[in-house]
Design a protein around this motif. Structure first.
Motif, PDB file in Angstrom:
ATOM      1  N   CYS A  55       0.842  -1.207   0.000  1.00  0.00           N
ATOM      2  CA  CYS A  55       0.000   0.000   0.000  1.00  0.00           C
ATOM      3  C   CYS A  55       0.866   1.241   0.000  1.00  0.00           C
ATOM      4  N   SER A  96       0.934  -9.103  -5.396  1.00  0.00           N
ATOM      5  CA  SER A  96      -0.262  -9.082  -6.244  1.00  0.00           C
ATOM      6  C   SER A  96       0.003 -10.007  -7.428  1.00  0.00           C
ATOM      7  N   GLU A 128      -3.633  -7.713   5.642  1.00  0.00           N
ATOM      8  CA  GLU A 128      -5.057  -7.396   5.481  1.00  0.00           C
ATOM      9  C   GLU A 128      -5.614  -7.968   4.172  1.00  0.00           C
ATOM     10  N   TYR A 133      -8.124 -13.913  -5.644  1.00  0.00           N
ATOM     11  CA  TYR A 133      -7.971 -13.942  -7.108  1.00  0.00           C
ATOM     12  C   TYR A 133      -6.907 -12.940  -7.563  1.00  0.00           C
ATOM     13  N   ALA A 134      -6.654 -11.891  -6.728  1.00  0.00           N
ATOM     14  CA  ALA A 134      -5.746 -10.820  -7.136  1.00  0.00           C
ATOM     15  C   ALA A 134      -4.435 -10.834  -6.374  1.00  0.00           C
TER      16      ALA A 134
ATOM     17  N   PRO B 137     -14.467 -10.246 -11.822  1.00  0.00           N
ATOM     18  CA  PRO B 137     -14.272 -10.475 -10.375  1.00  0.00           C
ATOM     19  C   PRO B 137     -15.333  -9.862  -9.463  1.00  0.00           C
ATOM     20  N   VAL B 144     -14.141 -15.285  -4.416  1.00  0.00           N
ATOM     21  CA  VAL B 144     -13.064 -14.366  -4.045  1.00  0.00           C
ATOM     22  C   VAL B 144     -11.688 -14.976  -4.334  1.00  0.00           C
ATOM     23  N   VAL B 205      -0.560  -3.266  -8.897  1.00  0.00           N
ATOM     24  CA  VAL B 205      -0.778  -3.567  -7.483  1.00  0.00           C
ATOM     25  C   VAL B 205      -2.267  -3.741  -7.171  1.00  0.00           C
ATOM     26  N   HIS B 206      -3.014  -4.212  -8.156  1.00  0.00           N
ATOM     27  CA  HIS B 206      -4.425  -4.531  -7.917  1.00  0.00           C
ATOM     28  C   HIS B 206      -4.498  -5.690  -6.922  1.00  0.00           C
ATOM     29  N   LYS B 207      -5.107  -5.418  -5.768  1.00  0.00           N
ATOM     30  CA  LYS B 207      -5.140  -6.422  -4.698  1.00  0.00           C
ATOM     31  C   LYS B 207      -6.555  -6.902  -4.414  1.00  0.00           C
ATOM     32  N   GLY B 208      -7.504  -6.521  -5.263  1.00  0.00           N
ATOM     33  CA  GLY B 208      -8.884  -6.968  -5.067  1.00  0.00           C
ATOM     34  C   GLY B 208      -9.562  -6.347  -3.859  1.00  0.00           C
ATOM     35  N   ILE B 209      -9.233  -5.085  -3.563  1.00  0.00           N
ATOM     36  CA  ILE B 209      -9.769  -4.433  -2.364  1.00  0.00           C
ATOM     37  C   ILE B 209     -11.303  -4.396  -2.369  1.00  0.00           C
ATOM     38  N   LYS B 211     -13.356  -6.430  -3.786  1.00  0.00           N
ATOM     39  CA  LYS B 211     -13.924  -7.764  -3.585  1.00  0.00           C
ATOM     40  C   LYS B 211     -13.778  -8.220  -2.129  1.00  0.00           C
ATOM     41  N   ILE B 212     -12.578  -8.035  -1.559  1.00  0.00           N
ATOM     42  CA  ILE B 212     -12.371  -8.538  -0.196  1.00  0.00           C
ATOM     43  C   ILE B 212     -13.035  -7.651   0.852  1.00  0.00           C
ATOM     44  N   ARG B 216     -17.337  -7.751   5.148  1.00  0.00           N
ATOM     45  CA  ARG B 216     -16.603  -7.329   6.345  1.00  0.00           C
ATOM     46  C   ARG B 216     -17.524  -6.598   7.327  1.00  0.00           C
ATOM     47  N   LEU B 224      -9.161  -2.071   6.462  1.00  0.00           N
ATOM     48  CA  LEU B 224      -8.825  -2.247   5.043  1.00  0.00           C
ATOM     49  C   LEU B 224      -8.694  -0.880   4.358  1.00  0.00           C
ATOM     50  N   ARG B 227      -5.579   0.906   4.452  1.00  0.00           N
ATOM     51  CA  ARG B 227      -4.462   0.338   3.694  1.00  0.00           C
ATOM     52  C   ARG B 227      -4.680   0.392   2.183  1.00  0.00           C
ATOM     53  N   ILE B 228      -5.595   1.258   1.760  1.00  0.00           N
ATOM     54  CA  ILE B 228      -5.791   1.461   0.322  1.00  0.00           C
ATOM     55  C   ILE B 228      -4.563   2.166  -0.239  1.00  0.00           C
ATOM     56  N   SER B 229      -4.099   3.163   0.472  1.00  0.00           N
ATOM     57  CA  SER B 229      -2.878   3.871   0.097  1.00  0.00           C
ATOM     58  C   SER B 229      -2.206   4.278   1.405  1.00  0.00           C
ATOM     59  N   SER B 528      -1.216   2.299  -5.558  1.00  0.00           N
ATOM     60  CA  SER B 528      -2.075   1.373  -4.829  1.00  0.00           C
ATOM     61  C   SER B 528      -3.513   1.906  -4.757  1.00  0.00           C
TER      62      SER B 528
END
Lengths: 169, 532
Positions: A55, A96, A128, A133-134, B137, B144, B205-209, B211-212, B216, B224, B227-229, B528
C-alpha cells in the motif's frame, strides 16, 4: 547561496547521536550491523527494494532509513537501482498476481548468493489482503524468503534490527 | 446563480430533453435515477453547466447492475444511477463527454463485464492476466479466490499506442522502478530527448480491495480502508467511516471529529514535507531533500509519541477515534508547530533564491487550467493550475465547519506551482491544527469513551451512503452499501489519484525524458490507491 550554507552549518549533523535517548540503541545497533557487514560482506551490502503490491506504507518507512537521522548508508547498507547489483531483495506487500512475474524475474536477475527479506505484515503473511484472485499473499508463496520483518509498517528501527538479524543469524 | 440553483436548472434541462429523473434522498446525498439510454445525454447536459465528474462505479443486485456516477458543483454532490440487466449489460459511455470517466468505465468493464458503448478507448485497464477475459471479479458468482494459475503470466501483449517515423524511439519503464517506490509501467515515445507521448499502464498492485471488502464488519472495513494507500491512511479511513456512519445515522462526538481533523492535517503536512524534498531531490538539489526528510522524521516521531503510530494507521474507527489527545500532547503539538515554522522560515528563502532550482522547476511540467478543469483535476495538482476546489470549504464537514482557513491556490500550472502550493497548504494546515487544539479544550464533561466514540448501531440492510473528505491529495469519495447483519455489501473508494493520473500524460508532453521523474513526483499519484 549564503543562506543555504548558513542553514547547513546551523543544522549541523543530526545523524543519530543522543538527541533522543533511543538513539543510543540505534547507534549500537548500527555498529553491530557495520561489524558484521565488514566481516561477512567486505564492508558493504547492497539492497534492491521491490514493492510487489504494497500500500506504500512500508516504502515510506524504508525511505526513512535514508533520512539524516538513520542514514543507514554509514553502516555499509545501501539501496541500489538494479537487482543485478544487489545482495539482498527487500520485498514489501502481499504479492499481487499482476506483480508475480515481475517479482520472479527480479529474483532471477539477482546474482547468487542472495537473500530475500520480506518486510511488513503483508509480505510476512498476506496481512489485510491475504490470498485471493488478485493476491498471492505472503512473499514466501512466490520466492524463498530468508528473513521476515513484522510491522504495519515496520518502523525504521525495526527494519534495521531485521537487517541485523539477517546478516547475523 | 446561487449555489442551489444548478441542480434545478439541470433538472429543467433534463425535463426538456424528455429524460425522466426519479429523485431519491440518501443520507447526505441526493440520488437521481434515470433510464440507461439517457446516460450519455445526461453527461452532455451536465457539462454545459460546468458540473464536475467525480467518480464512477457499479454494483450487482441479483439480476441487475446498478451503474453509478457522481457529479459535483459548488459543493453539491449528485449521485446519478441507472439500472441495466445482467443478461445484456450495456449503456452509452460518458467518456466522450467527460475524459475523467474514461479509465473508471474501463475498470467497470473489466470488473463487471458491463459494456460502455462508443467508449473512445475500450482496451482493458485493471485486468492484466490474473483472470480471464470472460470472467468478472466483482460479479457475485465470481469466488473471491478466483481460479488463478500457479504463475500469473506477465501482461506482454497490451496494445500500447505506437509512434512511427525517423528518429522516433520507445522507452519502456517499469513495473519495477529504480527507486523505493510503487510499481507501474510508463511507455514513452521520444525524439531525441523530447517526449512525444507518454502512456501509463497501471494495475500492477491490484489487490482486489473492492472484492475482499464484501462481507466485512465496519471495524474490519476501516482497517482495510486504512491500507488502500499507505500515505493516505487517515484520509481513506475517514472517508469510509464517514460513509458508514452516515448510513447508520450516527453522529461522531465533537471531540472525536476534532481529533480526526488533527490527524488529517498532520498527514497532509507529513506528506507535503516528503514531497517537497523529493521534488528537489529529483533535480539533484539534495540540500532540500535532507532538510525536508529531517523535518518529516521529526513530525512522524511526534505522531508516534502522541497518537501511537508514525503514519497514524487505525487511529480512526467507525463512530470516532481510538486515541485521546491529552493536554500535554496538545502542548507538544503546539511546540512542534512553532519549531516547524521556524525551520521553514530558514529553509524556504534559501530555496526560493536558488537559480538551479528555478531553472528546473519553473515552466516544466505545465498543466493548463483548461486541461485541469476538463479532467476534474484534484488537490494540489488542480489548485496549482487554478482549480479552486476543496471539500473542506465547499462541502464542510465536522470539524471543518467551525474553523477559518484559506484554500491555497496558484495559477502558473508548472512544477514550481505544485511545489509552492504544497508549502501554502502546510501553512494552512498548521493554522487548522492550532484551531482544532483550541476547540478541544471546550469539549468535555463526558467520559473518555463517550467523547471519543459514538456507540455503533447496525444500519438497516440495503442502506447506502457516500463519504466525501479532503485527503492530502485531494477529494476522496467512499461509497458504502450495507447488507443485513452489519456486513458490507459494496465498498468503492475513489482515491484522488484515479482522477489525477491521466493528467500526468498531458503535463509531460514536450518535456525532456530526464525531467519525467520530477514531473511525476510533482503529481505524486498513488499506484495502490489507483489499482485497488
Amino acid at each position: 547561496m549564503l543562506r543555504l550554507f548558513k542553514k547547513i552549518i546551523k543544522t549541523g549533523i543530526v545523524t543519530e547521536k543522543c538527541k533522543v535517548p533511543k538513539d543510543d540503541e540505534l547507534e549500537e545497533l548500527g555498529i553491530q550491523i557495520k561489524n558484521h557487514i565488514d566481516k561477512r560482506f567486505s564492508g558493504s551490502i547492497a539492497i534492491r527494494q521491490v514493492d510487489a503490491g504494497s500500500c506504500n506504507g512500508c516504502e515510506l518507512e524504508i525511505q526513512a532509513l535514508n533520512n539524516p537521522y538513520y542514514d543507514i548508508e554509514r553502516f555499509g547498507i545501501h539501496f541500489v537501482a538494479s537487482p543485478r547489483h544487489a545482495d539482498v531483495l527487500l520485498v514489501t506487500g502481499p504479492v499481487s498476481r499482476h506483480m508475480q512475474a515481475a517479482l520472479l524475474r527480479t529474483y532471477e536477475a539477482t546474482p547468487n548468493p542472495k537473500w530475500v527479506v520480506a518486510a511488513g505484515d503483508c509480505a510476512a503473511c498476506g496481512g489485510e489482503f491475504g490470498v485471493s484472485y488478485a493476491s498471492c499473499g505472503a512473499v514466501s508463496n512466490v520466492i524463498p524468503v530468508d528473513m521476515v520483518i513484522a510491522g504495519c509498517p515496520p518502523t525504521p528501527l525495526a527494519l534495521m534490527k531485521g537487517l541485523l538479524g539477517l546478516i547475523n543469524p | 446563480m446561487s449555489s442551489s440553483n444548478w441542480t434545478a436548472e439541470l433538472l429543467n434541462q433534463l425535463d426538456s430533453a424528455a429524460i425522466t429523473v426519479e429523485q431519491i434522498s440518501l443520507p447526505s446525498t441526493t440520488l437521481w435515477q434515470i433510464e440507461s439510454n439517457h446516460w450519455k445525454r445526461y453527461a452532455e447536459l451536465a457539462i454545459q453547466q460546468n458540473v464536475r465528474w467525480v467518480a464512477g462505479w457499479a454494483e450487482q443486485a441479483d439480476h441487475r447492475f446498478f451503474i453509478n456516477a457522481c457529479f459535483e458543483k459548488q459543493g453539491i454532490y449528485i449521485l446519478l444511477r441507472t439500472i441495466v440487466n445482467v443478461v445484456k449489460p450495456e449503456l452509452p459511455s460518458q467518456a466522450p463527454v467527460y475524459p475523467a470517466a474514461n479509465r473508471s468505465e474501463r475498470h467497470t468493464q473489466d470488473m463487471f463485464g458491463i459494456n460502455f458503448l462508443e467508449h473512445p478507448d475500450n482496451r482493458r485497464w485493471t485486468r492484466h492476466k490474473a483472470w480471464d477475459k470472460h470472467h468478472y471479479p466483482l460479479r457475485k458468482d465470481f469466488p473471491v479466490q478466483g481460479e488463478p494459475e500457479d504463475i500469473t503470466p506477465p501482461d506482454m501483449d497490451y496494445p500500447f499506442v505506437k509512434a512511427y517515423g525517423a528518429g522516433v524511439y520507445e522507452i519502456p519503464v517499469g513495473p519495477v522502478h529504480a527507486g523505493i517506490i510503487e510499481p507501474g509501467h510508463f511507455r514513452f515515445q521520444a525524439v531525441g530527448e523530447l517526449i512525444l507521448n507518454l502512456e501509463e499502464r497501471l494495475g500492477y498492485v491490484h489487490k482486489g480491495i473492492e472484492k475482499i471488502a464484501e462481507g466485512r464488519t465496519p471495524a474490519s472495513l476501516a482497517r482495510l480502508a486504512g491500507r488502500i494507500s499507505g500515505d493516505t491512511t487517515v484520509g481513506h479511513c475517514w472517508a469510509a467511516c464517514k460513509a458508514m456512519e452516515q448510513a447508520a445515522g450516527i453522529e461522531v462526538p465533537r471531540r472525536a471529529a476534532l481529533i480526526r481533523g488533527i490527524l488529517a492535517e498532520r498527514e497532509r503536512v507529513a506528506n507535503h514535507l516528503g514531497d517537497m524534498g523529493a521534488i528537489c531531490n529529483d533535480v539533484a538539489f539534495v540540500f532540500a531533500q535532507m532538510q525536508f526528510t529531517r523535518l518529516r522524521e521529526l513530525w512522524l516521531r511526534t505522531n508516534e509519541k502522541v497518537f501511537g503510530h508514525r503514519l497514524l494507521m487505525d487511529r480512526i474507527v467507525p463512530g470516532g477515534v481510538v486515541c485521546e489527545v491529552s493536554e500535554a500532547s496538545c502542548t507538544l503539538i503546539k511546540q512542534d508547530i512553532i519549531h516547524l515554522r521556524k525551520e521553514m522560515s530558514e529553509i524556504m528563502p534559501a530555496i526560493d533564491l536558488n537559480t538551479s532550482l528555478e531553472d528546473r522547476l519553473y515552466r516544466a511540467g505545465y498543466l493548463s487550467p483548461e486541461i485541469a478543469a476538463a479532467f476534474g483535476t484534484l488537490g494540489y495538482v488542480g489548485r496549482a493550475s487554478g482549480q479552486n476546489q476543496d471539500v473542506r470549504r465547499d462541502a464542510p464537514y465536522a470539524p471543518y465547519d467551525q474553523v477559518n482557513f484559506k484554500v491555497a491556490l496558484e495559477d502558473q500550472g508548472d512544477i514550481a506551482s505544485r511545489f509552492w502550493v504544497r508549502y501554502k497548504e502546510i501553512n494552512a494546515a498548521l493554522k487548522l491544527i492550532e484551531q482544532f487544539i483550541e476547540q478541544l479544550a471546550a469539549t468535555g464533561n463526558l467520559t473518555e469513551k463517550q467523547m471519543l466514540q459514538a456507540e455503533w448501531r447496525t444500519p438497516p440492510a440495503g442502506s447506502e451512503s457516500l463519504g466525501i473528505v479532503e485527503g492530502w491529495r485531494g477529494e476522496i469519495t467512499a461509497y458504502i452499501r450495507f447488507d443485513a447483519d452489519n456486513k458490507i455489501a459494496r465498498f468503492y473508494p475513489r482515491d484522488p489519484s484515479i482522477v489525477n493520473w491521466p493528467v500526468l500524460e498531458k503535463l509531460t508532453l514536450n518535456n525532456i525524458v530526464p525531467d519525467f521523474p520530477v514531473c511525476n513526483k510533482s503529481l505524486n499519484g498513488s499506484y495502490s490507491g489507483n489499482d485497488l
